[in-house]
Design a protein around this motif. Sequence first.
Motif, short mmCIF file in Angstrom:
data_model
loop_
_atom_site.label_atom_id
_atom_site.label_comp_id
_atom_site.label_asym_id
_atom_site.label_seq_id
_atom_site.Cartn_x
_atom_site.Cartn_y
_atom_site.Cartn_z
N GLY A 152 68.89 74.51 8.60
CA GLY A 152 68.17 73.29 8.92
C GLY A 152 69.05 72.24 9.56
O GLY A 152 70.27 72.20 9.37
N ASN A 153 68.44 71.39 10.36
CA ASN A 153 69.18 70.29 10.98
C ASN A 153 69.72 69.37 9.90
O ASN A 153 69.04 69.08 8.92
N GLY A 154 70.95 68.93 10.07
CA GLY A 154 71.57 68.08 9.08
C GLY A 154 72.90 67.55 9.57
O GLY A 154 72.99 66.98 10.65
N ASN A 155 73.95 67.80 8.80
CA ASN A 155 75.29 67.35 9.18
C ASN A 155 76.23 68.56 9.24
O ASN A 155 75.78 69.69 9.24
N GLY A 156 77.52 68.29 9.27
CA GLY A 156 78.48 69.38 9.39
C GLY A 156 78.65 70.22 8.13
O GLY A 156 79.32 71.26 8.18
N PHE A 157 78.03 69.78 7.04
CA PHE A 157 78.25 70.47 5.76
C PHE A 157 77.01 71.18 5.20
O PHE A 157 77.15 72.19 4.54
N PHE A 158 75.82 70.68 5.47
CA PHE A 158 74.61 71.34 5.00
C PHE A 158 73.39 70.79 5.74
O PHE A 158 73.40 69.67 6.24
N GLY A 159 72.36 71.62 5.80
CA GLY A 159 71.10 71.20 6.40
C GLY A 159 70.28 70.36 5.43
O GLY A 159 70.37 70.55 4.21
N VAL A 160 69.48 69.46 5.97
CA VAL A 160 68.67 68.56 5.13
C VAL A 160 67.20 68.56 5.54
O VAL A 160 66.42 67.76 5.01
N HIS A 161 66.82 69.44 6.44
CA HIS A 161 65.43 69.50 6.89
C HIS A 161 64.94 70.96 6.85
O HIS A 161 65.74 71.90 6.90
N GLY A 162 63.62 71.10 6.76
CA GLY A 162 63.02 72.43 6.86
C GLY A 162 62.72 73.10 5.54
O GLY A 162 62.59 74.32 5.49
N TRP A 163 62.55 72.32 4.46
CA TRP A 163 62.25 72.91 3.16
C TRP A 163 60.97 73.73 3.22
O TRP A 163 60.00 73.36 3.87
N PHE A 164 60.96 74.85 2.55
CA PHE A 164 59.81 75.75 2.48
C PHE A 164 59.32 76.18 3.87
O PHE A 164 58.14 76.49 4.05
N ASN A 176 58.75 73.03 8.74
CA ASN A 176 58.85 72.39 10.06
C ASN A 176 59.62 73.30 11.00
O ASN A 176 60.84 73.43 10.89
N GLU A 177 58.94 73.94 11.91
CA GLU A 177 59.57 74.90 12.80
C GLU A 177 60.59 74.25 13.74
O GLU A 177 61.46 74.92 14.28
N LYS A 178 60.49 72.94 13.94
CA LYS A 178 61.41 72.24 14.84
C LYS A 178 62.68 71.76 14.13
O LYS A 178 63.51 71.08 14.73
N ALA A 179 62.83 72.13 12.87
CA ALA A 179 63.96 71.65 12.07
C ALA A 179 65.15 72.59 12.10
O ALA A 179 66.13 72.35 11.39
N PHE A 180 65.09 73.65 12.92
CA PHE A 180 66.12 74.69 12.86
C PHE A 180 66.75 74.93 14.24
O PHE A 180 66.63 76.00 14.83
N ASP A 181 67.43 73.92 14.74
CA ASP A 181 68.05 74.03 16.07
C ASP A 181 69.11 75.13 16.12
O ASP A 181 69.33 75.74 17.17
N SER A 193 67.55 78.32 17.23
CA SER A 193 66.58 78.22 18.33
C SER A 193 66.90 79.18 19.46
O SER A 193 66.03 79.47 20.29
N TRP A 194 68.14 79.68 19.52
CA TRP A 194 68.51 80.63 20.58
C TRP A 194 67.81 81.98 20.41
O TRP A 194 67.71 82.76 21.36
N MET A 195 67.31 82.26 19.22
CA MET A 195 66.58 83.51 18.96
C MET A 195 65.11 83.30 19.34
O MET A 195 64.40 82.52 18.72
N ASN A 196 64.67 83.99 20.37
CA ASN A 196 63.31 83.83 20.89
C ASN A 196 62.33 84.72 20.13
O ASN A 196 61.74 85.65 20.67
N ILE A 197 62.18 84.42 18.85
CA ILE A 197 61.30 85.18 17.98
C ILE A 197 60.64 84.21 17.00
O ILE A 197 61.10 83.07 16.84
N PRO A 198 59.57 84.63 16.32
CA PRO A 198 58.91 83.72 15.37
C PRO A 198 59.83 83.31 14.22
O PRO A 198 60.71 84.07 13.80
N LEU A 199 59.58 82.13 13.68
CA LEU A 199 60.38 81.63 12.58
C LEU A 199 60.28 82.55 11.36
O LEU A 199 61.26 82.73 10.63
N SER A 200 59.13 83.14 11.15
CA SER A 200 58.95 84.03 10.00
C SER A 200 59.92 85.21 10.06
O SER A 200 60.47 85.63 9.04
N ILE A 201 60.15 85.75 11.26
CA ILE A 201 61.07 86.87 11.41
C ILE A 201 62.51 86.40 11.27
O ILE A 201 63.35 87.09 10.67
N LYS A 202 62.83 85.24 11.81
CA LYS A 202 64.16 84.67 11.62
C LYS A 202 64.47 84.54 10.13
O LYS A 202 65.56 84.87 9.67
N PHE A 203 63.48 84.04 9.38
CA PHE A 203 63.68 83.87 7.95
C PHE A 203 63.91 85.20 7.25
O PHE A 203 64.85 85.35 6.46
#
Length: 427
Positions: free
Chosen positions: A68-80, A83-88, A91-101
């Motif tokens: 998840g988007n956040g800082n240099g130490f941990f992500g702080v967005h995208g719980w559960f 938010n599909e836009k919370a995982f920059d 983003s280079w993987m051109n596949i659905p978020l469900s498969i990334k997960f």
Amino acid sequence: MNDVKFMLDSLWVIIAAILVIGMQMGFALLETGSIRAKNAGHVAGKQILSFAIASLAFWAFGFAITFGNGNGFFGVHGWFLGNEKAFDSVSWMNIPLSIKFLFQLSFAAVSLAIAWGGFAERAKLVVYFIFGILFTVLIYPVVGHWVWGGGWLAEMGMQDFAGSTVVHLQGAIAALIATILLGPRIGKFNKDGSPNTIGGHNMVYTVMGGFILWLGWFGFNAGSTGGTADGFFGYVALTTNLAAAAGAIAALLTAMAMSRKADIGAMVNGVLAALVAITASCAFVAPWAAVVIGAVAGSVTYWTSVYFEKKGIDDPIYAFSVHGIAGVIGTLSTGFFATKELAVVGKPGLFYGGGLHQLGVQALGIVTAAVYVAIVSFIVLAILKATVGLRVKAEDEMAGLDIAEHGAYGYPETFETGKNQNQNKAL
């Protein structure tokens, strides 16, 4: 063409995810075969529990902290995954978020499975629940973010293509801390400190488990390309396989040189150690270097497994040697062997004119990851030891965790028959 690429990439990564999830079967067979029959059902069933815990915890919090988007130490967005836009960072993987997960979940679950090696044959079942959740939320995702989630090590150019450090070293360090805090199994060491052999009950299971893991590793490494472009996943599969083959032979030869026996278990561990080592470098090194990396890891792992046992560490599955020591070897290897053409992350290795820079980055990543995992694992396990307790009672350990924790034997015909015979003799 973009639609075709999207479908091909999605199909490949979901197949790779299934291969890596299938590695849980490999761990179940490998670990079950490597321990005593009275604990077989417990160890095998623990793999289902482990994957279930990892699935829910990583879905709720772990994936967001890792990617998840956040800082240099941990992500702080995208719980559960809300938010599909919370995982920059992915983003280079051109596949659905469900498969990334699902793909990344399979990695987190492997790391947790490795950690359980240090708990084998003596830990309480409740510890698996609590530590499994905390490992998947507080430990694995943080280091994962540092390296793969756009964190501070990623910014420095650390090379860990599929997880020699992120997956394997983390699990191995947790296993080592657990092994130390739990203490050795009853009967493992004599009063003078010399070790006794506590053999596994089924070498065929161990071998089959090792082969399933070898197969699953093609999803592990080749799947980390994230797609099918240029067929590069085939090159990654090639270096992976060459390393594994070299590790098998090197470990067997090392065992024969040191013990005068062609140790089958050592050969299986040599394969796994080589696969762990090539995991960081499979996309960055030439085929000949993959052979060298695999052979070194397979040989060194056998020696360290013997060494740590002599030092009083009872690591039933040799998790720290196979996944920790080999993870260090693999992570450092890119600092030596990463080629100019393949080093799309970081810089070339020492042998390709890159100097010591990349080696230094790799070493820094190893040290910081190991220290973080060791500290947090120790705190969590120490609290558990002081509250619910880590270890089963001595009489339960002697009886076996199958009957003590689950009320049924993994091999009822064997143990119930013996029990009935003893009762008949008493009558």
